[in-house]
Design a protein around this motif. Structure first.
Motif: not given
Length: 516
Positions: A315-318, A320-332, A219-224
């Motif tokens: 919606k697309d960004a979230l 993508t986060a679901d697809h790359v899980s498990p991960c940490v999603l940082w919202i600054d 998923f390295a090149d997926i935007s969002g």
């Protein structure tokens, strides 16, 4: 019932009922065809499948029935066959231009009407929506990516084939953990990753980290969302004992199978408090310590100029986060991205974004640990703070004397590679009363810069004193702002330090006369 079992059962009913048009939404064409072969084996009806590489063949036997490999040729062939025989099913895997009212969509609709007259079925495998009038002529299905249980079976199947050839250290718990990591990708992607591990001639427990990296590369090149590189050697966080203890307790739950307990994996924390006290650094440190990839969601880039564009991007960004899980999603600085939610000055876009984000935060079951930070607590939407949204709300205060000692030592060890005399350390802790973590970093950095320019011999106690005295922290320039933030935190948040918020009032810093 698993998603795959339900898919097969529904597809079987549709084929038995001779629904003239069936659209299957899936990115896994090969997996869909494998499942269709299993279904067709129970039915007494011929099924043809078309691919661009092999033309039209019998699905069960692979025997070629039409050499024309084009999609248009396949549709024309299906039309001819439907007019000549009963109960035929044709699967089209490469049909295009049927999302809207196009000539291709109308042509296919005409073929579907012909199929309906002769108890035929047209099946389309696609990743896109289908023109409404065409879709209403039949039914739709979706095949999700393999569930954790299905992924576990895939992993076990691929490993068992090599257990007699290679040393494989993974036990049942490791396989379960690997299944949790690989959930959200296709079967062929998972098989490729496992094959890559097997290519080393062994599968060790240390390969679990490579498993995460391999999925991350997909998923390295997926935007969002933006991938953030973390370097563990630079991510020591001083203080915040309460937050660290809580994280240590929650860490095993992120990859554990909690379904039998009826609870979800940890969803994350909201860090609020004084600017410059380590909230953003904490997100990086969590990812580094947990061995998870870190992604950053910048809400300011989500907003678009057209109606509905912002919501679609989020919606697309979230997703993508679901697809790359498990991960940490940082919202600054999450309050800035949702700033219009209270005032309504953006036509309701921010309000809709808040609702969409909170729905995902509460309902999604992917193993995404959210670390959201906020400085201006007055702009946070109230619904974001309701219990159950985040697992915990922590307040990051100005560091205590003991925390300042830890932070100063971290930066000195990193930049000067030497120990600080105890007497000087005590003096610097007193001088830095009211400093945020960023202020402490700035003061030590000036000393490190001087050591680089003039050599380590230039580092003297007086240089440290001058560097610390020259820093004017926010607690001195805007004490009212700090107190307002603390008052909010006392009522609503858990102290990240484990100590009462603002328990020790700041005393005026002594100003020393430094010679030279």
């Amino acid at each position: 019932m698993s998603d795959t079992t339900e898919f097969k059962a529904t597809l079987t009913r549709y084929l038995k009922a001779r629904i003239p048009f069936i659209s299957i939404r899936s990115a896994e064409r090969a997996r869909v065809l494998d499942l269709m072969r299993e279904v067709v084996a129970t039915l007494n009806a011929p099924v043809y499948v078309h691919t661009l590489s092999q033309g039209t063949r019998e699905l069960a036997t692979g025997r070629s029935v039409n050499e024309d490999r084009s999609a248009a040729g396949a549709v024309d062939f299906a039309s001819q066959q439907f007019a000549q025989r009963q109960n035929l099913s044709v699967v089209l895997t490469e049909i295009s231009d049927i999302e809207d009212d196009t000539a291709s969509a109308r042509h296919l609709l005409d073929v579907v009407m012909l199929a309906a007259e002769h108890s035929g079925v047209v099946v389309v495998i696609t990743t896109k929506p289908v023109w409404g009038q065409l879709q209403r002529a039949g039914m739709s299905l979706a095949l999700s990516y393999p569930t954790e249980d299905e992924m576990h079976a895939i992993i076990r199947e691929n490993l068992d084939a090599y257990r007699s050839h290679f040393p494989i250290e993974w036990d049942a718990d490791d396989e379960r953990r690997a299944a949790a990591i690989l959930a959200g990708i296709s079967r062929i992607e998972a098989e490729n990753i496992i094959a890559t591990l097997l290519a080393n001639g062994r599968v060790s427990k240390a390969d679990m980290v490579e498993l995460m990296h391999a999925k991350d590369r997909i998923f390295a090149d997926i935007s969002g969302i933006e991938r953030v590189a973390v370097r563990g050697t630079e991510l020591n966080v001083g203080g915040l004992g309460g937050l660290k203890s809580w994280l240590d307790k929650e860490r095993p739950l992120l990859t554990a199978d909690l379904r039998e307990r009826g609870i979800r994996p940890p969803r994350g924390v909201l860090l609020v408090g004084v600017p410059g006290c380590g909230k953003s650094l904490s997100a990086k440190a969590i990812a580094a310590n947990w061995g998870l990839p870190l992604y950053r969601l910048d809400l300011s880039t989500i907003h678009g100029q057209y109606l509905g564009q912002s919501e679609s991007r989020l919606k697309d960004a979230l997703a993508t986060a679901d697809h790359v899980s498990p991960c940490v999603l940082w919202i600054d600085e999450i309050e800035k991205g949702l700033a219009g939610a209270q005032g309504g000055g953006d036509g309701g876009t921010s309000t809709r974004l808040v609702g969409q984000f909170l729905y995902w935060l509460q309902e999604a079951r992917a193993r995404v640990f959210v670390v959201a930070t906020a400085n201006d607590v007055s702009k946070l939407p109230p619904e974001l703070l309701r219990r159950g949204r985040f697992d915990e709300l922590f307040f990051v205060d100005l560091p205590t004397p003991q925390e300042r000692r830890e932070i100063i030592d971290i930066y000195i060890q990193r930049g000067l590679k030497q120990a600080m005399p105890e007497e000087l350390m005590t003096e610097l802790v007193e001088l830095s009363d009211g400093f945020a973590g960023s202020d402490l970093e700035s003061a030590v950095r000036e000393v490190v810069k001087q050591a680089y320019l003039d050599g380590d011999a230039a580092v003297t106690p007086d240089l440290f004193r001058r560097s610390f005295i020259n820093v004017v922290p926010l607690s001195k320039t805007a004490p009212e702002q700090i107190e307002n933030i603390r008052a909010w935190g006392r009522e609503r948040a858990v102290p990240a330090s484990g100590q009462p918020i603002g328990a020790a009032p700041n005393q005026p810093r002594p100003r020393r006369q430094v010679l030279g």
